[in-house]
Design an enzyme around this catalytic site. Structure first.
Site: not given
Lengths: 444, 444
Positions: B153, B222, B247-248, B408
């Protein structure tokens, strides 16, 4: 509080002519206050466990501002509708993505900044790091040192030392009043508090900034204790970089995100030490190479903290139609009046004001040092000033205490009344007046 | 969406034996799902503007998790009582001050960490900076490089480069599968994504960590796309440092604060590049010299962001009684079933799965690349995959799109049902089936 004898919690105010005089004066000042109605924009209800049922006099807005009325409904909507129902769509449809710069533009007029110069997000400490590293990178090649306000709030000094370590510079602490004399051509920048957190002293932002510029150094100001309490004039005084928190005089809520100001002409030279994907020119291109966004956006880092940001945005609505100049006028009137009342109510010698009497050097708080004799008589444990503040709070006057001997009272013109100032000084007089005589030593 | 012809939004499902078979299978799988009841802990209502009144199939929990039921009431209480009434008292009385480490301890079991090893606060990008600089400072003196996951990312790469610049090291991008071969005695650390955000590929955390340690390098992981979706086992695999967002799959809310993990045996050697006052051994002593707190507290920086932190804490209650191992079992069953349904519903050749079919290498998302022929036929503007996703969302199936050709779909076992997976694949089949034949070129 065993060391402070119990006294009646309210003295018969009308029995004392001094008291009556101050109370009458407070009522007159409140009646003439053009900001009086703004107080209704805040929640000033008593705590649920408050014995008397009376609202406190809250003079700790220089630490945590009170709740503005609109925040609760706004955040309920953010949670239930924007997050709960729209979910991912809200990044665009509810304006989440652009919140850091949009809210920056709402803070900007309060600190004398034009649009596009302020971005909100991250803590004050993180923003100090961005500002100091960014500043060092813009400074001349031969610079070897960073000056730091010798009386700074600690985090500024810690972060400045870390930034200096990471850039090979040294940190030199200097009293703000000495910066003009101490700055040299080797100085990259000075990091200075606009208002001293402990004493409430207002430093000379225009003069110090000018002196730094004359020597070729940058001026980085910490506005935590001034923004929202007095005019700052960042653009007008050509400040280079500034940071500030939003949970004190801006009433953004506990730990609300801080902000970074970058002077417009320096923005394209600003290189963040924290180049997160939100500061990329095209964040959703997911480009492996970094290309900073134009303008103030390069002060962003990671995904913005939406609940806290939008609570702050709602809180800023309390400023609608309020000019920072009238806030300053009321702030000085409030602190003048409080000092007058302290002089009238507190027995001589028990406290000494650390806050300059000259308006030119005064922020929006009054710091009173308890008599060193009283403090010196203490044996270990909580300092006397800490116990005095505990007792004030028990009696509904909320300020705070800073080691070793300082009572702090913050005045927030949007919601503090002159009656609050009078009551606070009166209760302080009661508490300090009930202490054993200084010469006789402390009891217990 | 002019390029995708209008078709009936629901095909007559019972007319197709393939459809019936998948739908029956979905019902069976949901009936047998031990986590089925956990779905009730989340708000899955339709958006207020949703034409059909049906709830969406939400497969974007790998970007923003849905709202857990308890958050709204908890934050209302935080705002109205803790901030609005108790105000400054809440720093102690409402447990605000200790929230970062307390909530860290609540996340810890989900990532295989013991207590006192995780602290919450700041964004993921800021925590990556702490971890990389902290790691470099713990690495051997002769180290000259940082390895970074070549498919990372973007923010990880940007921050690693900044950290390298500030410590005099170089950054070398390496495919995760090549790290064991590429690490040398000059490698300070490798920063690797546990699950690739684009493809959903799960990297070999135990093996890569072992290989790094064999060469004397540190492993920095990560966990943004793995924490809350599968077991991580940080302590068991001797990971040195890790960061992740909340937040995922942890459903903490938009931009909720991230966390930092520091292996217990490394904590006293960890030197933060962001030594804010909250990481001081005695923060309220206001000491001008910095003395780091013991343990994980030295990962703190500035004043914690209370509204967002406490929303996250309330969100984590959705995990009560849920073991991460059963989440993994359901996650694999969901993605297996979705891939089966895609094979059954989508015309051959229109999408290709980028997500490994082998469970060992699969995270909790399925990434489907649109046919390159379809993509190549496009003339400028939004890529076809972007338009396909827009149309899916219009039909109530919410995934997301990543440049240039990736659809996705994230599967969040706490609230995603097998019926959701079946419906998503069916709608995808309808949308892709309605496209003009590949050979005939795109319309419009």
């Amino acid at each position: 509080m065993s060391e402070i004898p119990e006294v009646p919690e309210t003295t018969g105010r009308t029995e004392l002519s001094g008291d009556r005089e101050q109370a009458v004066r407070a009522a007159e000042l409140d009646a003439a206050d053009p900001l009086a109605a703004v107080r209704e924009r805040f929640v000033l209800d008593p705590a649920p466990d408050h014995a008397s049922g009376d609202a406190d006099v809250y003079l700790d807005g220089n630490s945590l501002g009170v709740l503005p009325r609109g925040v609760s409904d706004r955040i309920a909507d953010v949670i239930t509708r924007e997050w709960g129902q729209l979910r991912i769509r809200s990044w665009n449809e509810s304006g989440w993505w652009t919140a850091p710069e949009r809210i920056g533009d709402k803070i900007a007029p309060l600190i004398g900044a034009g649009p596009g110069r302020v971005v909100v997000g991250d803590s004050t400490s993180v923003n100090i790091f961005k500002a100091v590293i960014g500043g060092v990178r813009m400074a001349g090649k031969g610079c070897t040192e960073i000056l730091v306000d010798a009386t700074t709030f600690p985090t500024d000094g810690y972060i400045a030392r870390s930034a200096a370590r990471m850039t090979g510079l040294a940190v030199r602490p200097v009293e703000p009043a000495r910066i003009a004399d101490e700055v040299t051509e080797r100085t990259a920048l000075a990091l200075v508090n606009h208002v001293d957190y402990r004493t409430g002293r207002l430093n000379d932002l225009p003069g110090i900034t000018r002196a730094l510029h004359s020597a070729g150094a940058l001026a980085v100001w910490d506005l935590c204790h001034s923004a929202g309490a007095l005019p700052v004039g960042l653009d007008a005084h050509h400040v280079d970089l500034a940071v500030g928190c939003t949970y004190k005089y801006l009433n953004g809520g506990p730990g609300a995100p801080a902000y970074l100001y970058i002077r417009e002409s320096l923005q394209e030279r600003f290189e963040s030490p924290l180049p997160g994907w939100n500061s990329h020119a095209e964040p959703f291109a997911m480009d492996p190479s970094y290309e900073p966004a134009a303008g103030i956006l390069r002060g962003r880092v990671g995904t913005p903290d939406i609940l806290s940001l939008l609570a702050l945005e709602a809180a800023l609505e309390a400023w609608d139609g309020v000019a920072i100049e009238e806030v300053r006028t009321k702030s000085l009137a409030l602190t003048d009046f409080f000092l007058e009342c302290v002089a009238a109510y507190v027995p001589p010698g028990r406290v000494r004001s650390l806050t300059p009497s000259d308006h030119q050097w005064r922020g929006s708080q009054v710091s009173l040092a308890c008599s060193p004799q009283l403090a010196a008589d203490r044996q270990g444990g909580t300092p006397l000033a800490g116990e005095v503040m505990d007792e004030l709070i028990r009696r509904g006057v909320v300020g705070d205490f800073r080691h070793p001997d300082v009572l702090r009272f913050g005045f927030t013109p949007l919601y503090t009344s002159f009656a609050d100032a009078e009551r606070a000084a009166r209760v302080l007089g009661e508490v300090l007046g009930a202490l054993p005589d200084v010469e006789s030593g402390a009891a217990g």
